[in-house]
Design an enzyme around this catalytic site. Structure first.
Site, mmCIF file in Angstrom:
data_model
loop_
_atom_site.group_PDB
_atom_site.id
_atom_site.type_symbol
_atom_site.label_atom_id
_atom_site.label_comp_id
_atom_site.label_asym_id
_atom_site.label_seq_id
_atom_site.Cartn_x
_atom_site.Cartn_y
_atom_site.Cartn_z
ATOM 1 N N GLU A 44 0.851 -1.205 0.000
ATOM 2 C CA GLU A 44 0.000 0.000 0.000
ATOM 3 C C GLU A 44 0.874 1.238 0.000
ATOM 4 O O GLU A 44 1.985 1.232 0.531
ATOM 5 C CB GLU A 44 -0.863 0.013 1.268
ATOM 6 C CG GLU A 44 -2.260 -0.571 1.101
ATOM 7 C CD GLU A 44 -3.244 0.394 0.440
ATOM 8 O OE1 GLU A 44 -2.808 1.335 -0.248
ATOM 9 O OE2 GLU A 44 -4.453 0.182 0.619
ATOM 10 N N ASP A 103 -4.510 4.941 6.093
ATOM 11 C CA ASP A 103 -5.087 6.179 6.633
ATOM 12 C C ASP A 103 -6.204 5.791 7.608
ATOM 13 O O ASP A 103 -5.927 5.451 8.758
ATOM 14 C CB ASP A 103 -5.560 7.006 5.427
ATOM 15 C CG ASP A 103 -6.057 8.397 5.784
ATOM 16 O OD1 ASP A 103 -5.481 9.025 6.677
ATOM 17 O OD2 ASP A 103 -7.032 8.849 5.160
ATOM 18 N N GLY A 147 -7.826 3.106 7.460
ATOM 19 C CA GLY A 147 -7.765 1.650 7.595
ATOM 20 C C GLY A 147 -8.854 0.933 6.816
ATOM 21 O O GLY A 147 -8.868 -0.300 6.769
HETATM 22 P P1 IMP Z 1 -7.789 4.435 3.902
HETATM 23 O O1 IMP Z 1 -8.725 3.442 3.259
HETATM 24 O O2 IMP Z 1 -8.517 5.596 4.500
HETATM 25 O O3 IMP Z 1 -6.797 3.812 4.836
HETATM 26 O O4 IMP Z 1 -6.983 5.140 2.758
HETATM 27 C C1 IMP Z 1 -6.221 4.492 1.940
HETATM 28 C C2 IMP Z 1 -6.075 5.234 0.633
HETATM 29 O O5 IMP Z 1 -6.437 6.620 0.690
HETATM 30 C C3 IMP Z 1 -4.641 5.228 0.267
HETATM 31 O O6 IMP Z 1 -4.280 4.037 -0.418
HETATM 32 C C4 IMP Z 1 -4.500 6.462 -0.584
HETATM 33 O O7 IMP Z 1 -4.819 6.164 -1.923
HETATM 34 C C5 IMP Z 1 -5.523 7.412 -0.022
HETATM 35 N N1 IMP Z 1 -4.884 8.400 0.875
HETATM 36 C C6 IMP Z 1 -4.955 8.482 2.216
HETATM 37 N N2 IMP Z 1 -4.238 9.501 2.713
HETATM 38 C C7 IMP Z 1 -3.671 10.103 1.637
HETATM 39 C C8 IMP Z 1 -2.784 11.231 1.487
HETATM 40 O O8 IMP Z 1 -2.343 11.906 2.442
HETATM 41 N N3 IMP Z 1 -2.447 11.534 0.210
HETATM 42 C C9 IMP Z 1 -2.874 10.831 -0.874
HETATM 43 N N4 IMP Z 1 -3.686 9.775 -0.788
HETATM 44 C C10 IMP Z 1 -4.090 9.409 0.460
HETATM 45 MG MG MG Z 2 -4.539 3.986 -2.582
#
Ligand code: IMP
Ligand code: MG
Length: 176
Positions: free
Chosen positions: A97, A101, A103
């Site tokens: 990954e 963020d 999760g």
């Molecule tokens: P989660 O599902 O919220 O954990 O987010 C995962 C996905 O959100 C990551 O694989 C990224 O594609 C995107 N993402 C989360 N934070 C950022 C950031 O700060 N910059 C760019 N993409 C992000």
């Molecule tokens: Mg992503």
């Protein structure tokens, strides 16, 4: 006009850390065949730099999730928009990954892949924002983490803002 972007983690720091992670992974999987699964799109540069440093028998596959509609806010509903092309059963999987963020993506990957009975499962993320984890996903921690960062939006080295800036060789923060 493009936004101004300030370097937060340099290319040199990233590559040094990737070499350390690769060494750890080479030790942990010595003698085993490893299937490295890239979560698209953000993981593509990290995966490329990491697999070059693995001295194991490596197979690759890709999975594409959609969670962000656009911009910087997660939609919360993570869909698999492109599934793995190869069977998972009995394989040692290392999922790559760009960032963990909230999760939710990690959680979606687990619920999709674990029932397919891999021999083992581990997640390797370049970045981790533990302070952003959803309350009910606090237990989700990656097995290999490049850098832990604060709660701020970053771009570069695979990470985008509206599909832009993925090509930057460093991790940066956008300035207004
Ligand atoms: P989660 O599902 O919220 O954990 O987010 C995962 C996905 O959100 C990551 O694989 C990224 O594609 C995107 N993402 C989360 N934070 C950022 C950031 O700060 N910059 C760019 N993409 C992000
Ligand atoms: Mg992503």
């Amino acid at each position: 006009m493009s936004a101004k972007i300030e370097v937060m983690i340099s290319e040199e720091q990233i590559l040094k850390r990737i070499s350390e992670l690769a060494e750890q992974i080479n030790n942990d999987y010595r003698g085993k065949e490893l299937k490295v699964v890239c979560v698209l799109t953000g993981g593509f540069i990290f995966m490329a730099d990491l697999v070059k440093r693995l001295n194991l028998d490596v197979k690759t596959d890709f999975i594409d999730l959609s969670s962000y509609s656009s911009g910087t806010e997660s939609s919360g509903n993570v869909k698999i928009v492109r599934d793995l092309k190869t069977p998972v059963k009995g394989e040692h999987l290392l999922v790559i990954e760009d960032i963990v963020d909230t999760g939710r993506s990690y959680n979606r990957i687990l619920t999709h892949i674990l029932p397919l009975e891999p021999a083992s499962f581990a997640l390797c993320t370049l970045l981790d924002k533990p302070s952003r984890r959803d309350e009910e996903l606090k237990h989700l921690n990656a097995d290999y983490i490049g850098f832990e960062i604060e709660n701020e939006f970053v771009v570069g080295y695979g990470l985008d803002f509206d599909q832009k800036y993925r090509n930057l060789p460093f991790i940066g923060r956008m300035l207004n």
